[in-house]
Design a protein around this motif. Sequence first.
Motif, PDB file in Angstrom:
ATOM      1  N   ASN A  66      44.998  49.128  24.345  1.00 22.64           N
ATOM      2  CA  ASN A  66      43.833  48.447  23.775  1.00 22.64           C
ATOM      3  C   ASN A  66      42.630  49.373  23.601  1.00 22.64           C
ATOM      4  O   ASN A  66      41.712  49.058  22.865  1.00 22.64           O
ATOM      5  CB  ASN A  66      43.470  47.200  24.587  1.00 22.64           C
ATOM      6  N   TRP A  67      42.633  50.503  24.236  1.00 26.46           N
ATOM      7  CA  TRP A  67      41.525  51.464  24.153  1.00 26.46           C
ATOM      8  C   TRP A  67      41.748  52.509  23.053  1.00 26.46           C
ATOM      9  O   TRP A  67      40.858  53.311  22.755  1.00 26.46           O
ATOM     10  CB  TRP A  67      41.350  52.176  25.499  1.00 26.46           C
ATOM     11  N   SER A  70      39.208  52.937  20.066  1.00 24.20           N
ATOM     12  CA  SER A  70      37.854  53.363  20.458  1.00 24.20           C
ATOM     13  C   SER A  70      37.847  54.767  21.060  1.00 24.20           C
ATOM     14  O   SER A  70      36.780  55.296  21.376  1.00 24.20           O
ATOM     15  CB  SER A  70      37.245  52.361  21.443  1.00 24.20           C
ATOM     16  N   GLU A 102      42.444  57.273  28.950  1.00 23.58           N
ATOM     17  CA  GLU A 102      41.684  56.028  28.895  1.00 23.58           C
ATOM     18  C   GLU A 102      40.362  56.157  29.643  1.00 23.58           C
ATOM     19  O   GLU A 102      39.326  55.668  29.185  1.00 23.58           O
ATOM     20  CB  GLU A 102      42.507  54.876  29.480  1.00 23.58           C
TER      21      GLU A 102
END
Length: 136
Positions: A66-67, A70, A102
Motif C-alpha cells: 500500500n505504500w 507514495s 517502507e
Amino acid sequence: MMKDKLIEMLKAEEGLRLKPYTCPAGKLNIGVGRNIEDRGISEDEAMYLLKNDIEMVLNELAHNFNWFRSAPETVQIVLADMCFNMGISRLRQFKNTLAYLESRNYQAAAVEMLDSAWAKQVGGRALKLSDMIRGI
C-alpha cells in the motif's frame, strides 16, 4: 472489411492460443499461428509486450504494498525491476528489504537486497539496484 474477414477466418482455422504451443509442423507458435521460432517478433511488438508487462508489474506492486505509490520514484523503479525479474511471489519474500523500504531506511534496504540468492544470481544487476537505493 477484407482484413476483418481474414482475421476471423484465420482465428477459426488456426485458433487463438495465448501461450506458446507446438504446431503440427513441429514449430513453436503463439497467438494465431505466429511461428516464433522462425519469424520471432518485431521490435515494436517486443516494446508493446514490455509496456504491458510493466503495467502489470506496477499494478501488482501497488496491490501488494500500500505504500508503493507514495514511495520515491527510484524505489518504485527498483522494485518494478526486481518484480519484473523474479515475480511478485519471490519479491514478497524480501521481507526485511521491503520493511526497510517502507520505513525509508534506504541504507539498510540496500544492504539487505544484496544478502540474497537473487543477488548472487543476477550479479551486477543487484549491485546497480542496490546502489540506486543507497543513493536516495
